[in-house]
Design an enzyme around this catalytic site. Structure first.
Site, PDB file in Angstrom:
ATOM      1  N   LYS A   1      -9.744  -2.087   1.735  1.00  0.00           N
ATOM      2  CA  LYS A   1      -9.443  -1.058   2.557  1.00  0.00           C
ATOM      3  C   LYS A   1     -10.305   0.397   2.138  1.00  0.00           C
ATOM      4  CE  LYS A   1      -6.083  -3.552   4.497  1.00  0.00           C
ATOM      5  NZ  LYS A   1      -6.555  -4.352   5.755  1.00  0.00           N
TER       6      LYS A   1
ATOM      7  N   ARG B   1       1.738 -11.978  -0.682  1.00  0.00           N
ATOM      8  CA  ARG B   1       0.324 -12.410  -0.179  1.00  0.00           C
ATOM      9  C   ARG B   1      -0.183 -13.541  -0.773  1.00  0.00           C
ATOM     10  NH1 ARG B   1      -1.925  -8.728   4.071  1.00  0.00           N
ATOM     11  NH2 ARG B   1      -0.174  -7.100   4.370  1.00  0.00           N
TER      12      ARG B   1
ATOM     13  N   SER C   1      -1.369  -3.788  10.252  1.00  0.00           N
ATOM     14  CA  SER C   1      -1.005  -4.668   9.044  1.00  0.00           C
ATOM     15  C   SER C   1       0.092  -5.305   9.397  1.00  0.00           C
ATOM     16  CB  SER C   1      -0.844  -3.888   7.928  1.00  0.00           C
ATOM     17  OG  SER C   1      -1.830  -3.152   7.436  1.00  0.00           O
TER      18      SER C   1
ATOM     19  N   TYR D   1      -1.233  -3.216  -6.735  1.00  0.00           N
ATOM     20  CA  TYR D   1      -1.317  -4.074  -5.141  1.00  0.00           C
ATOM     21  C   TYR D   1      -2.554  -4.207  -4.580  1.00  0.00           C
ATOM     22  CZ  TYR D   1      -0.368  -5.239  -0.626  1.00  0.00           C
ATOM     23  OH  TYR D   1      -0.509  -6.014   0.744  1.00  0.00           O
TER      24      TYR D   1
ATOM     25  N   CYS E   1       0.768  -7.616  11.789  1.00  0.00           N
ATOM     26  CA  CYS E   1       0.995  -7.708  13.075  1.00  0.00           C
ATOM     27  C   CYS E   1       0.230  -9.039  13.594  1.00  0.00           C
ATOM     28  CB  CYS E   1       0.713  -6.334  13.969  1.00  0.00           C
ATOM     29  SG  CYS E   1       1.855  -5.090  13.594  1.00  0.00           S
TER      30      CYS E   1
ATOM     31  N   ARG F   1       0.947  -1.309   0.016  1.00  0.00           N
ATOM     32  CA  ARG F   1      -0.035   0.072   0.063  1.00  0.00           C
ATOM     33  C   ARG F   1       0.776   1.369   0.162  1.00  0.00           C
ATOM     34  NH1 ARG F   1      -1.644   0.948   4.322  1.00  0.00           N
ATOM     35  NH2 ARG F   1      -1.206  -0.701   5.539  1.00  0.00           N
TER      36      ARG F   1
ATOM     37  N   HIS G   1     -10.694  -2.419  11.356  1.00  0.00           N
ATOM     38  CA  HIS G   1      -9.537  -3.136  10.801  1.00  0.00           C
ATOM     39  C   HIS G   1      -9.352  -4.227  11.939  1.00  0.00           C
ATOM     40  CE1 HIS G   1      -5.012  -3.577   9.480  1.00  0.00           C
ATOM     41  NE2 HIS G   1      -5.684  -4.153   8.764  1.00  0.00           N
TER      42      HIS G   1
ATOM     43  N   ASP H   1      -9.596  -9.605   8.793  1.00  0.00           N
ATOM     44  CA  ASP H   1      -9.029  -8.241   8.548  1.00  0.00           C
ATOM     45  C   ASP H   1     -10.036  -7.214   8.728  1.00  0.00           C
ATOM     46  OD1 ASP H   1      -6.709  -7.149   7.479  1.00  0.00           O
ATOM     47  OD2 ASP H   1      -7.705  -6.165   5.858  1.00  0.00           O
TER      48      ASP H   1
END
Ligand code: GTP
Ligand code: MN
Ligand code: MN
Length: 628
Positions: free
Chosen positions: A248, A412, A290, A239, A292, A89, A268, A315
């Site tokens: 998002k 990912r 993100s 991406y 974590c 991002r 989130h 998420d």
């Protein structure tokens, strides 16, 4: 028998509609698409229906072109390598556009560099877009993707329509959201859908060399949100976080603004359930920045016997207090997982591994000579000597050269949630699931104990406001610095952050609302040798168990200056060798300087928009620390 599909030859101006019946679409959709087509001048328009044939056709095209490689080891799995400049991002290019600046961003103090969103005026943004959008899809197909965030037709769900010139994006959207022509019949009123325009910003003929068959435009990338008119425009990047606009952009930034207007939450957060050995099930939602640990926690394999974990989402959570019962109910608006690949393996997250054995796309990971995927973390599951082709096109043998990296750290996997072995039977329940606890957390190498319970709702909102975390590869920040990331939402709030915090505080005002307990966890505290003090992953069940017992009112917490801490021995540590005192200590000097720094940061960032209640909480924390 060969089935013959009747294809109506329709035209928008002189641009043909290659597939789908344009005139059967709802009027507002027709109008908007016609505008987009006129603006972007693609070579054709393709109206997606979400069918398998459609996926096969697009996949085939991408294989032919070399953008995707089939992973022969599995069923319907593909690998994709992006242009190395387009791997995460880009927060610095992510904008919120509103007439009034402070609808988007808080009144930061003079001289403070506001990191809680970037605002641009409509006029200025128009110039930027005028410089990019006209003709941006020349020579490419424009795909029209109707999608639902949340189960199609559920009262909590929201509909979006994305147009894109990337078929990688189309394939990924099909996994991450619910794409179907059924959507059209749910669009009864005008303006009821979020308009999402995405372009890789690479019209034909190409002005620049295309790398890895991944046309993109990093110099001109822009991710723009218009929360007032429920619109997103994303240009130049493919991406996921920048291009799968349901995620998002829509489900957090735009939905967050809708949630603010309507009185609910778009967060989130993962959603999961924990069933204890007595068979009692509780749901929790957890919010970490993100990379974590959300995906890992949401699917954890408990190391404590008798416990069962089920995953609802990994998420994003949309949550609202039930008007009748006062329960906080949550849905996962997504249909897939877009998870960090490196570090994922059969030990850390077997459920994620099993979810992506078919129908998945892997971006920026390595490939083994026998057609498997490979990334850092799979060394113990892959024979030494296996030949690896890295995401940058380098060949090497596993184990021979330790400096070689197969994957980008933000590589990912993208896989359908329904394939998850522990997906909850209610994961698509339109009524959502009842949340008993909300957990915040981040990467805190020092000072922050394994778990803290908030004294009450206000203190919990303060705990979330002071959230910090070490930066990761999920965005463009480099180096390991501990950054503020309030609510793990710093990059994802689509309106004034001060108002966002006030919105959280305001839920306390309705006595009908059954406010869940709020916690803060830290799996990442280090010892003096920079080793993790806590084993994490499957052992995080031990902390979840403590949290659930607290929601049941068990007397297993002590008061500390920073919140309630577990009474010594109240977290089950059977079979572990961990240093309780180190893991749960709250070094006074650390917290004294931390509260000063936090106060300055929050005040600098939000100025007068910082809710009074947060200032009061800071004062109380200072006082409690001074008194110890
Ligand atoms: P986004 O999908 O970007 O929002 O991130 P996420 O919160 O889902 O992060 P994810 O679960 O993918 O975790 C990212 C990284 O954290 C991986 O490298 C994991 O190995 C690591 N990680 C996750 N859980 C733990 C844990 O309990 N302990 C430790 N030490 N590392 C963890
Ligand atoms: Mn995320
Ligand atoms: Mn994740």
């Amino acid at each position: 028998f060969v089935e013959v599909h009747y294809v109506s030859i329709q035209k928008l101006g002189d641009i043909p509609v290659i597939k789908g019946d344009f005139h059967s679409l709802p009027n507002t959709v027709q109008k908007w698409i016609a505008q987009m087509v006129q603006l972007c001048t693609p070579r054709g328009v393709y109206i997606c229906d979400g069918s398998e044939e459609e996926a096969d056709m697009v996949t085939h095209k991408l294989l032919e072109r070399g953008t995707l490689t089939k992973l022969e080891k599995y069923e319907n799995n593909y690998i994709c390598w992006t242009d190395p400049r387009d791997v995460a991002r880009v927060e610095s290019k992510t904008f919120i556009v509103t007439d009034e600046k402070y609808a988007s961003v808080p009144h930061s103090r003079e001289g403070a560099n506001c990191v809680l969103g970037i605002w641009m005026s409509p006029a200025e943004m128009k110039k930027e877009l005028d410089d990019r959008l006209p003709g941006c899809m020349a020579g490419r197909m424009l795909y029209v993707i109707p999608f639902s965030m949340g189960p199609i037709g559920s009262p909590l769900s929201k509909i979006g329509v994305q147009v894109t010139d990337s078929n990688y994006v189309l394939l990924s959207m099909r996994i991450m959201t619910r794409v179907s022509s059924e959507i059209w019949s749910h669009l009864k009123h005008d303006e009821e859908f979020v308009k999402c325009l995405h372009s890789m910003g690479c019209p034909r003929p190409h002005a620049q060399k295309v790398v890895n068959n991944w046309p993109c435009n990093p110099e001109k990338t822009l991710i723009v949100h218009f929360p007032d008119i429920r619109k997103v425009i994303s240009y130049g990047s493919g991406y996921g976080g920048n291009s799968l606009l349901g995620k998002k952009c829509f489900a957090l930034r735009i939905a967050g603004r809708i949630a603010y207007d309507e009185g609910w939450f778009a967060e989130h957060m993962l959603i999961m359930s924990i069933t204890n050995p007595k068979g009692e099930e509780k749901f929790v939602a957890a919010s970490f920045p993100s990379a974590c640990g959300k995906t890992n926690l949401a699917m954890l394999m408990p190391t404590m016997p008798g416990y069962t974990i089920k995953c609802v989402g990994d998420d994003i959570a949309w949550m609202r207090f039930d008007k009748e019962t006062g329960e906080l109910r949550a849905i996962n608006p997504e249909a897939g997982f877009f998870g960090v690949a490196p570090g994922t393996n059969m030990k850390t997250n077997p459920n994620a591994m099993l979810t992506c054995m078919k129908n998945s796309i892997f971006t920026n990971v390595g490939e083994t000579a026998d057609g498997g995927f490979f990334w850092e973390g799979l060394e113990d599951e892959t024979p030494a000597g296996t030949e690896i082709l890295s995401w940058t096109g380098e060949r090497y043998k596993l184990g021979e050269d330790k400096t070689k990296k197969s994957s980008h750290p933000n590589a990912r996997f993208c896989c359908p949630a329904r394939q998850c072995p522990i997906i909850h039977s209610k994961w698509e329940d339109p009524a959502g699931v009842p949340i008993s606890a909300i957990i915040f957390g981040g990467r805190r190498p020092e000072g922050v104990p394994l778990v803290i319970e908030a004294f009450d709702w206000k203190h919990g909102v303060f705990l979330a406001s002071q959230l910090k975390s070490e930066t990761t590869a999920a965005a463009e920040h480099t180096g390991k610095q501990v950054m503020h990331d309030p609510f793990a939402m710093r990059p994802f709030v689509g309106y004034n952050f001060g108002r966002y915090i006030q919105h959280w505080l305001d839920f306390e005002k309705d006595p009908k609302n059954k406010l869940p307990k709020i916690f803060h966890v830290n799996w990442f505290r280090l010892d003096e040798n920079k080793k993790f003090l806590w084993p994490g992953f499957g052992d995080n069940i031990r902390v979840l168990d403590w949290i659930i017992r607290r929601t049941n009112g068990e007397d297993i917490a002590d008061v500390s200056p920073v919140g309630l801490l577990p009474k010594k021995g109240s977290i089950n540590l059977d079979g572990l060798s961990v240093d309780w005192d180190k893991l749960l200590s709250i070094p006074k000097d650390y917290w004294l300087s931390d509260i000063e720094e936090t106060y300055k940061w929050l005040d600098d960032q939000m100025g007068d928009d910082l809710p009074q209640e947060i200032r009061a909480q800071i004062e109380k924390q200072k006082q409690r620390l001074a008194e110890t």
